[in-house]
Design a protein around this motif. Structure first.
Motif, short mmCIF file in Angstrom:
data_model
loop_
_atom_site.label_atom_id
_atom_site.label_comp_id
_atom_site.label_asym_id
_atom_site.label_seq_id
_atom_site.Cartn_x
_atom_site.Cartn_y
_atom_site.Cartn_z
N ASN A 53 114.16 27.58 5.58
CA ASN A 53 114.85 27.43 4.31
C ASN A 53 114.43 28.55 3.36
OD1 ASN A 53 116.20 25.03 4.95
ND2 ASN A 53 114.41 23.81 4.39
N PHE A 54 115.15 28.64 2.26
CA PHE A 54 114.72 29.51 1.17
C PHE A 54 113.42 28.93 0.61
CE2 PHE A 54 119.23 30.39 1.35
CZ PHE A 54 119.28 31.76 1.16
N HIS A 55 112.67 29.76 -0.09
CA HIS A 55 111.43 29.31 -0.72
C HIS A 55 111.42 29.89 -2.13
CE1 HIS A 55 107.25 28.15 -1.10
NE2 HIS A 55 107.00 29.36 -1.58
N VAL A 56 111.19 29.04 -3.13
CA VAL A 56 111.07 29.52 -4.51
C VAL A 56 109.67 29.25 -5.02
CG1 VAL A 56 113.51 29.29 -5.08
CG2 VAL A 56 112.00 27.37 -5.48
N LEU A 64 105.78 27.28 -13.05
CA LEU A 64 105.67 26.60 -11.77
C LEU A 64 106.08 25.12 -11.80
CD1 LEU A 64 105.06 27.35 -8.90
CD2 LEU A 64 102.65 26.91 -9.34
N PRO A 65 105.63 24.32 -12.78
CA PRO A 65 106.01 22.90 -12.77
C PRO A 65 107.52 22.68 -12.86
CG PRO A 65 104.23 23.29 -14.35
CD PRO A 65 104.69 24.62 -13.87
N PHE A 66 108.23 23.60 -13.50
CA PHE A 66 109.67 23.44 -13.66
C PHE A 66 110.43 23.68 -12.36
CE2 PHE A 66 108.18 23.99 -17.93
CZ PHE A 66 108.98 23.13 -18.67
N LEU A 67 109.78 24.31 -11.39
CA LEU A 67 110.44 24.60 -10.12
C LEU A 67 110.45 23.41 -9.16
CD1 LEU A 67 109.33 28.24 -9.30
CD2 LEU A 67 111.62 27.43 -9.85
N GLN A 68 109.79 22.33 -9.51
CA GLN A 68 109.70 21.18 -8.61
C GLN A 68 111.09 20.67 -8.20
OE1 GLN A 68 106.74 19.89 -7.33
NE2 GLN A 68 108.17 18.89 -5.95
N LEU A 69 112.01 20.59 -9.14
CA LEU A 69 113.37 20.12 -8.85
C LEU A 69 114.03 21.01 -7.80
CD1 LEU A 69 115.73 18.20 -9.63
CD2 LEU A 69 116.42 19.95 -11.27
N ALA A 70 113.92 22.32 -7.97
CA ALA A 70 114.53 23.25 -7.02
C ALA A 70 113.83 23.17 -5.66
CB ALA A 70 114.48 24.67 -7.57
N GLN A 71 112.52 23.04 -5.66
CA GLN A 71 111.78 22.95 -4.40
C GLN A 71 112.15 21.68 -3.64
OE1 GLN A 71 107.91 23.40 -6.18
NE2 GLN A 71 107.75 25.53 -5.54
N ASP A 72 112.30 20.57 -4.35
CA ASP A 72 112.72 19.32 -3.71
C ASP A 72 114.12 19.48 -3.12
OD1 ASP A 72 110.33 18.20 -4.46
OD2 ASP A 72 111.18 17.01 -6.11
N TYR A 73 114.99 20.13 -3.87
CA TYR A 73 116.36 20.34 -3.41
C TYR A 73 116.38 21.17 -2.12
CZ TYR A 73 121.11 22.23 -3.36
OH TYR A 73 122.37 22.61 -2.98
N ILE A 74 115.61 22.23 -2.09
CA ILE A 74 115.58 23.12 -0.92
C ILE A 74 115.05 22.37 0.30
CG2 ILE A 74 114.44 25.15 0.06
CD1 ILE A 74 114.54 26.34 -2.81
#
Length: 131
Positions: A53-56, A64-74
């Motif tokens: 998968n992609f990795h952000v 970093l804490p704000f990326l949790q939503l995108a990381q969960d989605y990926i």
């Protein structure tokens, strides 16, 4: 999709957001993005033939804490496109960018149309004898 095509997708996405594509590294398949006031992240793109998968990620402790939503989605089921990943990152960073959360408005409009059902107390509960 080869890396240059992915970079073109990222450039096009940036034209509709506050982010700039500030660096691309083809050997690492990495793209770095930045927006004022100091919001930065990078995307690692999977190789063509790999099932990865992609990795952000962000090297900024504030971001970093704000990326949790995108990381969960990926990490959720199904293949994601770079466009979908970038849109989810943008949504995640809206509070840091001083933008309203786009889905809050949509949710409020939707919930305003929903009629609340009143509990029906007249019907006996199943399996409970009425004596």
């Amino acid at each position: 999709m080869d890396f240059q095509q992915l970079a073109d997708v990222a450039d096009k996405w940036c034209s509709n957001t506050p982010f700039d594509l500030i660096a691309t590294e083809e050997t690492e398949r990495r793209m770095d993005f930045y927006a004022d006031p100091g919001v930065s992240f990078y995307v690692l793109c999977p190789d063509n033939g790999c099932g990865d998968n992609f990795h952000v990620w962000s090297e900024s402790e504030d971001c970093l804490p704000f990326l949790q939503l995108a990381q969960d989605y990926i990490s959720s089921c199904g293949k994601k496109t770079l466009q979908e990943v970038l849109e989810k990152v943008f949504k995640s960073f809206r509070p840091l960018l001083g933008l309203p959360d786009a889905e809050d408005d949509a949710f409020e409009e939707y919930s305003a149309d929903v009629e609340e059902e009143e509990p029906e107390a007249d019907h006996p509960q199943m399996g409970v004898s009425q004596q």
